[in-house]
Write an enzyme that holds these catalytic residues in place. Sequence first.
Site, PDB file in Angstrom:
ATOM      1  N   HIS A   1       3.004  -2.264  14.666  1.00 18.37           N
ATOM      2  CA  HIS A   1       2.608  -3.543  15.272  1.00 18.37           C
ATOM      3  C   HIS A   1       3.780  -4.496  15.452  1.00 18.37           C
ATOM      4  O   HIS A   1       3.574  -5.685  15.689  1.00 18.37           O
ATOM      5  CB  HIS A   1       1.520  -4.201  14.423  1.00 18.37           C
TER       6      HIS A   1
ATOM      7  N   CYS B   1      13.198 -19.667  26.232  1.00 18.38           N
ATOM      8  CA  CYS B   1      14.227 -18.631  26.192  1.00 18.38           C
ATOM      9  C   CYS B   1      15.569 -19.224  26.605  1.00 18.38           C
ATOM     10  O   CYS B   1      15.673 -19.882  27.649  1.00 18.38           O
ATOM     11  CB  CYS B   1      13.833 -17.485  27.122  1.00 18.38           C
TER      12      CYS B   1
END
Length: 315
Positions: free
Chosen positions: A162, A221
């Site tokens: 995960h 970002c």
Amino acid sequence: MRMSFGLTFKRTAKVHWRANFSQQCSLRSTGLFVPPSPPLDPEKVKELQRFITLSKRLLVMTGAGISTESGIPDYRSEKVGLYARTDRRPIQHGDFVRSAPVRQRYWARNFVGWPQFSSRQPNPAHWALSNWERLGKLHWLVTQNVDALHTKAGSQRLTELHGCMHRVLCLDCGEQTPRGVLQERFQVLNPTWSAEAHGLAPDGDVFLTEEEVQSFQVPSCSRCGGPLKPDVVFFGDTVKPDKVDFVHKRVKEADSLLVVGSSLQVYSGYRFILTAREKKLPIVILNIGPTRSDDLASLKLDSRCGELLPLIDPR
């Protein structure tokens, strides 16, 4: 295929949150999130030892139950799991991707919880599995956890099914950033922000009020300005097909399977138990409480992972 690249484990700068959360977490009680279990059964310990001794290509799958003794709660354990203690539920993938306010709430809570979550250390169960690998017993380790504790313990033949909270991805360009670096950016954008948090979750989330969240600033970002997301599979998302195929291959190469600290309620992990059954592999489950695959196991042990695994000689 080691899925743990790009991790850093240095402590980040001090953040502003009120004393009760840091004091609560500083207790670090190993029993705080571990459900009660019966005393070790010597005969079952012998059976597990026999199973490990006979295994030549052992695959181990771990879940949140292996990390509760490190002070990280799981979701489903009776009385002590997140679902039992609160009415809060994990964030959904679709909500995170579609909604900027949802991302703001998530990152504010994660920012507060990160110093404690990232400081958690492996317990004897993590170290035992790392030692099994070093001695050549462990063919592959698959973890459903996102806490990087297996990596901290030195495991290398590892797939993080995960993902891992110690990495952050841009949803637009895919740029990867260490989570510790993002914590520093949070601090620069929110120099005076403070909040009172309650209750660490298995993914490092904590609980804040809406008033506290609304003033929190979230960076974009640094490469393209896109939204950032931890490199983990949120609820409602799926594991990438190439990773699923990779783990299926490791299961088919194995001659036995040991489940450690997982109820196997989530299909992303349960499907590999079905593959092992199809291959007629012996399956052993170590988990406090019932699991989805108890009827498929040749041996079921309801014991603390960190108490039992170090007793087993992998040679």
